[in-house]
Design a protein around this motif. Sequence first.
Motif, mmCIF file in Angstrom:
data_model
loop_
_atom_site.group_PDB
_atom_site.id
_atom_site.type_symbol
_atom_site.label_atom_id
_atom_site.label_comp_id
_atom_site.label_asym_id
_atom_site.label_seq_id
_atom_site.Cartn_x
_atom_site.Cartn_y
_atom_site.Cartn_z
ATOM 1 N N LEU A 160 0.723 -1.187 -0.092
ATOM 2 C CA LEU A 160 -0.002 -0.176 -0.123
ATOM 3 C C LEU A 160 1.173 1.180 -0.340
ATOM 4 O O LEU A 160 1.380 1.702 1.205
ATOM 5 N N GLN A 161 1.227 1.659 -1.213
ATOM 6 C CA GLN A 161 1.815 3.489 -1.265
ATOM 7 C C GLN A 161 0.883 4.366 -0.700
ATOM 8 O O GLN A 161 -0.154 4.701 -0.592
ATOM 9 N N SER A 162 1.666 5.422 -0.459
ATOM 10 C CA SER A 162 1.180 6.734 0.162
ATOM 11 C C SER A 162 0.761 7.214 -0.547
ATOM 12 O O SER A 162 1.011 7.405 -2.674
ATOM 13 N N GLY A 163 -0.211 7.696 -0.635
ATOM 14 C CA GLY A 163 -1.535 8.524 -1.628
ATOM 15 C C GLY A 163 -2.558 6.804 -2.085
ATOM 16 O O GLY A 163 -3.585 7.439 -2.850
ATOM 17 N N SER A 164 -2.337 5.978 -1.402
ATOM 18 C CA SER A 164 -3.201 4.933 -2.355
ATOM 19 C C SER A 164 -4.727 4.963 -1.967
ATOM 20 O O SER A 164 -4.667 5.305 -0.517
ATOM 21 N N LEU A 165 -5.741 4.675 -2.618
ATOM 22 C CA LEU A 165 -6.717 4.003 -1.868
ATOM 23 C C LEU A 165 -7.186 2.659 -2.066
ATOM 24 O O LEU A 165 -6.826 1.937 -3.397
ATOM 25 N N LEU A 166 -7.608 2.020 -1.003
ATOM 26 C CA LEU A 166 -8.178 0.607 -1.281
ATOM 27 C C LEU A 166 -9.412 0.181 -0.784
ATOM 28 O O LEU A 166 -9.754 0.728 0.363
ATOM 29 N N VAL A 167 -10.630 -0.751 -2.070
ATOM 30 C CA VAL A 167 -11.308 -0.291 -1.339
ATOM 31 C C VAL A 167 -11.862 -1.681 -1.093
ATOM 32 O O VAL A 167 -11.282 -2.731 -1.568
ATOM 33 N N MET A 168 -12.241 -1.606 0.464
ATOM 34 C CA MET A 168 -12.818 -2.825 0.536
ATOM 35 C C MET A 168 -14.670 -3.024 0.492
ATOM 36 O O MET A 168 -15.095 -2.649 0.863
ATOM 37 N N GLN A 169 -14.837 -4.453 -0.329
ATOM 38 C CA GLN A 169 -16.392 -4.410 0.045
ATOM 39 C C GLN A 169 -17.466 -5.120 -0.822
ATOM 40 O O GLN A 169 -16.576 -6.913 -0.644
ATOM 41 N N GLY A 170 -18.279 -5.635 -0.755
ATOM 42 C CA GLY A 170 -19.390 -7.018 -0.891
ATOM 43 C C GLY A 170 -19.084 -8.203 -0.103
ATOM 44 O O GLY A 170 -19.099 -7.719 1.484
ATOM 45 N N ASP A 171 -18.090 -9.030 -0.720
ATOM 46 C CA ASP A 171 -18.571 -10.391 0.937
ATOM 47 C C ASP A 171 -17.076 -10.588 0.926
ATOM 48 O O ASP A 171 -17.438 -11.400 2.057
ATOM 49 N N LEU A 172 -16.249 -9.401 0.655
ATOM 50 C CA LEU A 172 -14.562 -9.661 1.334
ATOM 51 C C LEU A 172 -14.901 -9.933 2.956
ATOM 52 O O LEU A 172 -14.103 -10.552 2.757
ATOM 53 N N GLN A 173 -15.245 -9.128 3.491
ATOM 54 C CA GLN A 173 -15.296 -9.425 5.129
ATOM 55 C C GLN A 173 -16.018 -10.249 5.254
ATOM 56 O O GLN A 173 -15.552 -11.505 6.126
ATOM 57 N N GLN A 174 -17.120 -11.029 4.450
ATOM 58 C CA GLN A 174 -17.307 -11.732 5.231
ATOM 59 C C GLN A 174 -16.207 -13.772 4.640
ATOM 60 O O GLN A 174 -16.743 -14.725 5.698
ATOM 61 N N ASN A 175 -15.186 -13.553 3.470
ATOM 62 C CA ASN A 175 -14.828 -14.525 2.953
ATOM 63 C C ASN A 175 -12.835 -14.469 3.624
ATOM 64 O O ASN A 175 -12.543 -15.836 3.314
ATOM 65 N N TRP A 176 -13.331 -13.074 3.485
ATOM 66 C CA TRP A 176 -11.689 -12.636 3.769
ATOM 67 C C TRP A 176 -10.810 -12.617 5.096
ATOM 68 O O TRP A 176 -11.971 -11.266 5.928
ATOM 69 N N GLN A 177 -10.039 -12.217 5.512
ATOM 70 C CA GLN A 177 -8.966 -11.541 6.427
ATOM 71 C C GLN A 177 -8.082 -10.522 5.871
ATOM 72 O O GLN A 177 -8.037 -11.337 5.006
ATOM 73 N N HIS A 178 -8.436 -10.082 6.627
ATOM 74 C CA HIS A 178 -6.761 -9.477 5.978
ATOM 75 C C HIS A 178 -5.831 -8.911 7.675
ATOM 76 O O HIS A 178 -5.753 -8.826 8.724
#
Length: 204
Positions: A160-178
């Motif tokens: 994750l670079q400075s100035g970046s945007l990461l979007v987590m959406q949909g089923d991501l939290q149900q199926n994945w950990q971070h």
Amino acid sequence: MKLFHKNDTPPESYCQGDLLYWPGFYSNQQANEFYSACVEQLEWRQEQIKMFGKQVTIPRLQAWYGDADAKYKYSGLPLTPLPWHETLLTIKEHCQKQLNTHFNSVLANYYRDNNDSMGWHSDNEKQLGLQPTIASLSFGQERKFCVKHKCSGEKINLTLQSGSLLVMQGDLQQNWQHALPKSTKPLQGRVNLTFRNIHNLESS
Ligand SMILES: O=C(O)CCC(=O)C(=O)O
Ligand SMILES: [Fe+2]
């Protein structure tokens, strides 16, 4: 939701289902300014959370800002939001416009050096709803971000670079950990902002 258009997809962007990464959302100069404003002006605290019944000091600083009714429970820690800071409001507006959604709160994380981190988790608290859209901004030191599928164990690593945007959406939290792992290499500070929309379950 459409984040990328054919002609403006920046290099090294990543778009896989419910995870979208846009490295150049802000210029380096803008990202540096946001980094300094956040480090100097947000009310950082090192919180204690309960893990497996034990009080643990979290390895990073945090601050929770948002609308007055956006009360949140994070790893058993009840967080009452601080009133919005102008820098956070500016960034919130940019994200809302880009993603055509609304956020009422932000969790700010300050990773002071390579020893600060965030362990494996999903942002799947009831108050976020089943398919939350979370906009995650990074300012300062680039850091490795890991995503792991809950069943297959498949792993995705992003820087994750400075100035970046990461979007987590949909089923991501149900199926994945971070997670944001520690590093053995000395690192400078990084500020991360995760904009969320909290549902007030008590009043509904
Ligand atoms: O620092 C990051 O990039 C991750 C933050 C995160 O996962 C969270 O605040 O829930
Ligand atoms: Fe998270």
